[in-house]
Scaffold this motif. Structure first.
Motif, PDB file in Angstrom:
ATOM      1  N   GLU A   1      43.196  42.371  51.947  1.00 50.39           N
ATOM      2  CA  GLU A   1      42.771  43.002  50.705  1.00 50.39           C
ATOM      3  C   GLU A   1      41.251  43.006  50.612  1.00 50.39           C
ATOM      4  N   THR A   2      40.747  44.020  49.957  1.00 52.11           N
ATOM      5  CA  THR A   2      39.306  44.094  49.758  1.00 52.11           C
ATOM      6  C   THR A   2      38.883  43.173  48.617  1.00 52.11           C
ATOM      7  N   LEU A   3      37.693  42.633  48.738  1.00 50.71           N
ATOM      8  CA  LEU A   3      37.154  41.763  47.691  1.00 50.71           C
ATOM      9  C   LEU A   3      36.246  42.578  46.792  1.00 50.71           C
ATOM     10  N   ASP A   4      36.245  42.271  45.488  1.00 44.65           N
ATOM     11  CA  ASP A   4      35.349  42.986  44.580  1.00 44.65           C
ATOM     12  C   ASP A   4      34.007  42.255  44.503  1.00 44.65           C
ATOM     13  N   LYS A   5      33.068  42.854  43.764  1.00 48.81           N
ATOM     14  CA  LYS A   5      31.701  42.314  43.728  1.00 48.81           C
ATOM     15  C   LYS A   5      31.649  40.941  43.081  1.00 48.81           C
ATOM     16  N   ASP A   6      32.505  40.664  42.090  1.00 53.88           N
ATOM     17  CA  ASP A   6      32.496  39.345  41.460  1.00 53.88           C
ATOM     18  C   ASP A   6      32.966  38.260  42.418  1.00 53.88           C
ATOM     19  N   GLN A   7      33.954  38.587  43.248  1.00 52.59           N
ATOM     20  CA  GLN A   7      34.424  37.611  44.232  1.00 52.59           C
ATOM     21  C   GLN A   7      33.347  37.328  45.282  1.00 52.59           C
ATOM     22  N   TYR A   8      32.619  38.341  45.675  1.00 47.34           N
ATOM     23  CA  TYR A   8      31.527  38.119  46.626  1.00 47.34           C
ATOM     24  C   TYR A   8      30.404  37.298  45.989  1.00 47.34           C
ATOM     25  N   ALA A   9      30.092  37.581  44.730  1.00 47.78           N
ATOM     26  CA  ALA A   9      29.036  36.819  44.048  1.00 47.78           C
ATOM     27  C   ALA A   9      29.430  35.354  43.915  1.00 47.78           C
ATOM     28  N   SER A  10      30.681  35.066  43.581  1.00 45.54           N
ATOM     29  CA  SER A  10      31.107  33.673  43.470  1.00 45.54           C
ATOM     30  C   SER A  10      31.140  32.999  44.836  1.00 45.54           C
ATOM     31  N   ALA A  11      31.471  33.725  45.894  1.00 42.32           N
ATOM     32  CA  ALA A  11      31.436  33.151  47.243  1.00 42.32           C
ATOM     33  C   ALA A  11      30.011  32.791  47.636  1.00 42.32           C
ATOM     34  N   HIS A  12      29.047  33.642  47.285  1.00 43.78           N
ATOM     35  CA  HIS A  12      27.628  33.336  47.554  1.00 43.78           C
ATOM     36  C   HIS A  12      27.201  32.086  46.806  1.00 43.78           C
ATOM     37  N   ALA A  13      27.600  32.001  45.554  1.00 41.44           N
ATOM     38  CA  ALA A  13      27.200  30.844  44.740  1.00 41.44           C
ATOM     39  C   ALA A  13      27.798  29.554  45.294  1.00 41.44           C
ATOM     40  N   GLN A  14      29.019  29.599  45.807  1.00 41.11           N
ATOM     41  CA  GLN A  14      29.648  28.399  46.363  1.00 41.11           C
ATOM     42  C   GLN A  14      29.033  27.982  47.690  1.00 41.11           C
ATOM     43  N   LEU A  15      28.441  28.938  48.412  1.00 41.38           N
ATOM     44  CA  LEU A  15      27.863  28.628  49.718  1.00 41.38           C
ATOM     45  C   LEU A  15      26.387  28.220  49.640  1.00 41.38           C
ATOM     46  N   GLN A  16      25.778  28.314  48.479  1.00 41.55           N
ATOM     47  CA  GLN A  16      24.358  27.941  48.390  1.00 41.55           C
ATOM     48  C   GLN A  16      24.201  26.423  48.434  1.00 41.55           C
ATOM     49  N   PRO A  17      23.042  25.939  48.856  1.00 39.36           N
ATOM     50  CA  PRO A  17      22.820  24.485  48.897  1.00 39.36           C
ATOM     51  C   PRO A  17      22.862  23.874  47.502  1.00 39.36           C
ATOM     52  N   ARG A  18      23.078  22.586  47.471  1.00 42.26           N
ATOM     53  CA  ARG A  18      23.117  21.876  46.191  1.00 42.26           C
ATOM     54  C   ARG A  18      21.735  21.309  45.889  1.00 42.26           C
ATOM     55  N   GLY A  19      21.440  21.250  44.617  1.00 45.66           N
ATOM     56  CA  GLY A  19      20.167  20.665  44.197  1.00 45.66           C
ATOM     57  C   GLY A  19      19.648  21.307  42.938  1.00 45.66           C
ATOM     58  N   LEU A  20      18.536  20.783  42.414  1.00 45.95           N
ATOM     59  CA  LEU A  20      17.965  21.282  41.159  1.00 45.95           C
ATOM     60  C   LEU A  20      17.398  22.691  41.312  1.00 45.95           C
ATOM     61  N   ALA A  21      16.916  23.027  42.491  1.00 44.69           N
ATOM     62  CA  ALA A  21      16.298  24.342  42.689  1.00 44.69           C
ATOM     63  C   ALA A  21      17.341  25.454  42.798  1.00 44.69           C
ATOM     64  N   TRP A  22      18.575  25.081  43.043  1.00 51.07           N
ATOM     65  CA  TRP A  22      19.624  26.076  43.266  1.00 51.07           C
ATOM     66  C   TRP A  22      20.543  26.118  42.046  1.00 51.07           C
ATOM     67  N   SER A  23      20.199  26.938  41.110  1.00 53.06           N
ATOM     68  CA  SER A  23      20.968  27.043  39.877  1.00 53.06           C
ATOM     69  C   SER A  23      22.294  27.760  40.136  1.00 53.06           C
TER      70      SER A  23
END
Length: 197
Positions: free
Chosen positions: A2-24
């Motif tokens: 199935e194709t993913l929509d833009k919100d699913q891609y945005a949440s995947a990006h947010a989950q893959l970002q590093p952790r820390g104060l600079a990464w909101s």
């Protein structure tokens, strides 16, 4: 897949970002808006790739069907001039996957795929000294390379009173099948079509 929509891609990006104060992780923050902007193009590319994957198979192709027909050399003299999209897909798939063969089973299978299940092949043995038996049918050497494809059902149409002058007395009703068999048969053989077997 199935194709993913833009919100699913945005949440995947947010989950893959590093952790820390600079990464909101705020979706309305600067990074959240940036991920949403990127995710539109990712969703578009993903949908295009899924469409391309479907078009790579001639059995499911619709937009590239003309290209598949050109690749397979269709329409040829043995195919329908205009068919439905599913008939065109089937013709492309049959032409690409056809392996050919000189056996009776190959031509029986070909007849079955073209709408004549239960076809049989008759071969005419040539009479030879020491191999022929009393009472066998005698065939001369001319019959050595002749075979007959026996097809169930009515295949011939006879001319009727009132038909145009010059009409053949008897015409075959399945020119596609006969054309394919004549084109695929071994070149040194002759084939006879017998309907109603």
């Amino acid at each position: 897949m199935e194709t993913l929509d833009k919100d699913q891609y945005a949440s995947a990006h947010a989950q893959l970002q590093p952790r820390g104060l600079a990464w909101s992780r705020n979706p309305n923050g600067v990074l959240g808006k940036l991920y949403k902007a990127f995710s539109r193009s990712y969703a578009s590319v993903h949908a295009s790739l899924l469409l391309l994957a479907r078009e790579l198979d001639p059995r499911s192709s619709s937009q590239l069907l003309d290209d598949w027909e050109r690749f397979a050399g269709l329409p040829d003299e043995c195919s329908l001039i205009q068919g439905t999209e599913s008939e065109r897909r089937a013709a492309v798939h049959a032409k690409i996957t056809a392996t050919g063969g000189a056996s009776a089973s190959y031509f029986i299978q070909l007849a079955a795929t073209l709408g004549y299940p239960g076809a049989t092949v008759t071969e005419f043995p040539v009479a030879r000294f020491g191999r022929s038996h009393f009472g066998d049918r005698f065939h001369s050497r001319k019959w050595r390379n002749v075979w007959q494809l026996n097809l169930p059902g009515q295949g011939n149409t006879t001319a009727r009173f009132g038909d145009r002058f010059g009409t053949r007395f008897q015409q075959s009703g399945n020119t596609v099948l006969e054309c394919r068999v004549v084109k695929l048969k071994p070149a040194h053989t002759q084939v006879i079509f017998h309907y109603g077997a």
